[in-house]
Design an enzyme around this catalytic site. Structure first.
Site, PDB file in Angstrom:
ATOM      1  N   CYS A  54     -79.986 -22.627 110.374  1.00 38.86           N
ATOM      2  CA  CYS A  54     -81.044 -23.562 110.129  1.00 38.86           C
ATOM      3  C   CYS A  54     -80.994 -24.438 111.723  1.00 38.86           C
ATOM      4  O   CYS A  54     -81.708 -23.937 112.329  1.00 38.86           O
ATOM      5  CB  CYS A  54     -80.714 -24.865 109.323  1.00 38.86           C
ATOM      6  SG  CYS A  54     -81.212 -23.316 107.822  1.00 38.86           S
TER       7      CYS A  54
HETATM    8  P1  NAD Z   1     -82.715 -15.631 103.751  1.00 38.60           P
HETATM    9  O1  NAD Z   1     -82.775 -15.138 105.564  1.00 38.60           O
HETATM   10  O2  NAD Z   1     -81.526 -15.666 103.128  1.00 38.60           O
HETATM   11  O3  NAD Z   1     -83.851 -15.477 103.033  1.00 38.60           O
HETATM   12  C1  NAD Z   1     -85.044 -15.005 102.453  1.00 38.60           C
HETATM   13  C2  NAD Z   1     -85.705 -13.661 101.586  1.00 38.60           C
HETATM   14  O4  NAD Z   1     -87.408 -13.509 102.047  1.00 38.60           O
HETATM   15  C3  NAD Z   1     -84.834 -12.433 101.890  1.00 38.60           C
HETATM   16  O5  NAD Z   1     -84.051 -11.343 100.862  1.00 38.60           O
HETATM   17  C4  NAD Z   1     -86.090 -11.700 101.985  1.00 38.60           C
HETATM   18  O6  NAD Z   1     -85.915 -10.275 102.140  1.00 38.60           O
HETATM   19  C5  NAD Z   1     -87.209 -12.040 101.460  1.00 38.60           C
HETATM   20  N1  NAD Z   1     -88.516 -11.471 101.837  1.00 38.60           N
HETATM   21  C6  NAD Z   1     -88.778 -11.533 103.671  1.00 38.60           C
HETATM   22  N2  NAD Z   1     -90.059 -10.955 103.579  1.00 38.60           N
HETATM   23  C7  NAD Z   1     -90.348 -10.895 102.315  1.00 38.60           C
HETATM   24  C8  NAD Z   1     -91.897 -10.689 100.870  1.00 38.60           C
HETATM   25  N3  NAD Z   1     -92.756 -10.067 102.049  1.00 38.60           N
HETATM   26  N4  NAD Z   1     -91.973 -10.722  99.859  1.00 38.60           N
HETATM   27  C9  NAD Z   1     -90.574 -10.941  99.719  1.00 38.60           C
HETATM   28  N5  NAD Z   1     -89.607 -11.309  99.849  1.00 38.60           N
HETATM   29  C10 NAD Z   1     -89.186 -11.357 101.370  1.00 38.60           C
HETATM   30  O7  NAD Z   1     -83.461 -17.283 104.235  1.00 38.60           O
HETATM   31  P2  NAD Z   1     -82.992 -18.561 103.551  1.00 38.60           P
HETATM   32  O8  NAD Z   1     -81.668 -18.801 104.474  1.00 38.60           O
HETATM   33  O9  NAD Z   1     -82.983 -18.071 102.586  1.00 38.60           O
HETATM   34  O10 NAD Z   1     -84.010 -19.887 104.321  1.00 38.60           O
HETATM   35  C11 NAD Z   1     -85.912 -19.099 104.081  1.00 38.60           C
HETATM   36  C12 NAD Z   1     -86.212 -20.556 104.844  1.00 38.60           C
HETATM   37  O11 NAD Z   1     -85.191 -21.747 103.692  1.00 38.60           O
HETATM   38  C13 NAD Z   1     -86.328 -20.620 106.037  1.00 38.60           C
HETATM   39  O12 NAD Z   1     -87.240 -20.738 106.776  1.00 38.60           O
HETATM   40  C14 NAD Z   1     -85.058 -21.667 106.593  1.00 38.60           C
HETATM   41  O13 NAD Z   1     -85.250 -22.424 107.775  1.00 38.60           O
HETATM   42  C15 NAD Z   1     -84.618 -22.476 105.793  1.00 38.60           C
HETATM   43  N6  NAD Z   1     -84.324 -23.120 104.998  1.00 38.60           N
HETATM   44  C16 NAD Z   1     -82.781 -22.238 105.178  1.00 38.60           C
HETATM   45  C17 NAD Z   1     -81.513 -23.447 104.366  1.00 38.60           C
HETATM   46  C18 NAD Z   1     -80.432 -22.738 104.494  1.00 38.60           C
HETATM   47  O14 NAD Z   1     -79.433 -23.154 104.528  1.00 38.60           O
HETATM   48  N7  NAD Z   1     -80.203 -21.356 103.957  1.00 38.60           N
HETATM   49  C19 NAD Z   1     -81.322 -24.903 104.300  1.00 38.60           C
HETATM   50  C20 NAD Z   1     -83.098 -24.971 104.099  1.00 38.60           C
HETATM   51  C21 NAD Z   1     -84.032 -24.406 104.498  1.00 38.60           C
END
Ligand code: NAD
Length: 421
Positions: free
Chosen positions: A264
């Site tokens: 992030c």
């Molecule tokens: P991640 O990469 O762990 O997970 C994303 C998931 O989305 C993956 O499993 C991927 O396969 C899936 N995906 C991609 N395209 C897809 C589609 N077309 N259909 C279905 N699934 C699909 O990401 P994350 O860390 O969970 O982050 C997700 C969002 O949340 C980001 O925008 C991130 O900035 C935000 N965020 C993350 C955190 C954190 O601590 N990881 C905290 C707050 C906000």
């Protein structure tokens, strides 16, 4: 409520499992079949304390599918939790958001019932109203606020304590497009006692980016002061203990060291910088936050070189995840350090309790140790992640360069250098 969650990574899997625990029926959607198969078996698709337990406990109320169409048609509300990574120039890569918005639009075209879309992925202010809504409207032929509702509901969970954070949020921010969505969100989150702030969509999106930018600024500020402390033989941890006693400042995010990583802070600050520049602004503070952060691994490397000639030596790394409690290695400070050490001709041996598999995919050509004890045999040791188990190792007689302040190493090592102390 029947809820679908698109994206079963860190945010999606915790949000979905948490909502199931609260009594909702949840359909997980992902393009990654392996993650869905794990959920079906009652396993967590990521390492996060407590996640597996609530998935297993609620397995009867959890479904999985690769089809957005199926998920949307059998639910009332859909969370978008797909990744929003960085492009090589630091700008935000919206390809997953766009693809999901288009698929949602296609599905909503034929859905008779009203549906609510909740954007949880971090996207820059104005993205929902200029990209997500227009794409859904174009593909569905329907209007936001009439046939479907939409809101921005940014996520603030911390990896390593994400399940706890889900059930104990400090605040819930919701940027609503319409009144019906607002009512639905109130119902969905009715069991949470924390403050719920309702605002417009752009403001909610900016609250997320401003929060991350501020926390990253605190870390880089602590590192900048810490670098000065190091030169003056002052312990920056003592300094920030005193500084953090001021209520206006608070003690959090003032740990100086090798810098921040994770999925992030680096990507969100960089994306905000790019957006600001595109708008004709010069975000000097934000740019310095990144520059200072990028310099900290170099400081660590210089301290190592002070004590060891790196070429041909075995350098051990303790910790590879970007912080303890997670297997997430995105932007981990281990990565630039390993690259520097490889370039200098060092033999590298690394250990992490959970993140080695992930790093191995990115960097296969170093040695991964089965236990921290073999890392301790190295000519010098770099501490990158403050895993609790590193407080119980025997550092006597060792050369240790510490990026995270492990007290046992500080007290025992033959040669000890803290990055900022
Ligand atoms: P991640 O990469 O762990 O997970 C994303 C998931 O989305 C993956 O499993 C991927 O396969 C899936 N995906 C991609 N395209 C897809 C589609 N077309 N259909 C279905 N699934 C699909 O990401 P994350 O860390 O969970 O982050 C997700 C969002 O949340 C980001 O925008 C991130 O900035 C935000 N965020 C993350 C955190 C954190 O601590 N990881 C905290 C707050 C906000």
């Amino acid at each position: 409520m029947h809820v679908s969650v698109i994206g079963t990574g860190y945010v999606g899997s915790v949000t979905g499992a948490g909502l199931a625990e609260l009594g909702n029926i949840v359909t997980f959607v992902d393009i990654d079949q392996e993650k869905l198969a794990q959920i079906r078996c009652g396993k967590a698709p990521i390492i996060e304390p407590g996640l597996e337990e609530i998935i297993r406990k609620n397995i009867a109320h959890i479904k999985t599918t690769t089809s957005i169409d199926i998920a949307v048609n059998e639910t009332d509300v859909t969370f978008i939790c797909v990744g929003t990574p960085s492009n090589s120039n630091g700008s935000i890569d919206l390809r997953y958001i766009k693809s999901v918005s288009e698929q949602l639009g296609q599905t909503l075209k034929n859905k008779k019932k009203y549906h609510t879309v909740i954007v949880k992925s971090s996207i820059l202010p104005s993205t929902t109203d200029t990209i997500v809504i227009p794409l859904i409207e174009k593909k569905s032929g329907k209007r936001a606020g009439e046939s479907f509702g939409i809101c921005s509901n940014p996520e603030f969970l911390r990896e390593g304590s994400a399940v706890f954070d889900f059930f104990h949020p400090e605040r819930i921010i919701v940027g609503c497009h319409d009144e019906k969505t607002r009512r639905q969100i109130k119902k969905l989150y009715s069991s949470f006692a924390c403050t719920k702030m309702f605002t417009d969509i752009r403001t909610a999106e900016m609250i997320k980016y401003a929060s991350n930018a501020f926390l990253a600024t605190k870390v880089s500020f602590a590192n900048e002061i810490g670098n000065i402390c190091k030169k003056l033989c002052i312990d920056s941890y003592e300094v920030f203990k005193g500084v953090g006693m001021d209520n206006r400042i608070n003690p959090h995010f003032l740990r100086s060291g090798v810098g921040f990583g994770g999925s992030c802070f680096p990507k969100d600050v960089n994306a905000l910088i790019r957006q600001a520049q595109d708008l004709g602004e010069k975000p000097r503070i934000l740019s310095s936050v990144i520059t200072t952060n990028d310099r900290q691994p170099e400081k660590m490397y210089s301290l190592l070189k002070k004590h060891v000639s790196v070429k041909g030596k075995t350098i051990g790394l303790l910790g590879l995840s970007f912080k303890p409690g997670t297997d997430d290695i995105r932007e981990s400070r281990a990565i630039p350090l390993i690259k520097k050490l490889q370039k200098a001709g060092a033999n590298i041996v690394a250990y992490d309790p959970v993140a080695m598999t992930n790093l191995q995919e990115l960097i296969p050509d170093i040695r991964y140790a089965e236990s921290p004890v073999s890392v301790l045999q190295s000519d010098a040791i770099l501490i990158i992640t403050e895993w609790e188990e590193f407080e119980h190792l025997d550092y006597s007689g060792k050369i240790v360069i510490d990026g995270r302040r492990v007290e046992k190493a500080r007290n025992e090592a033959k040669v000890y250098e803290g990055v900022c102390w």
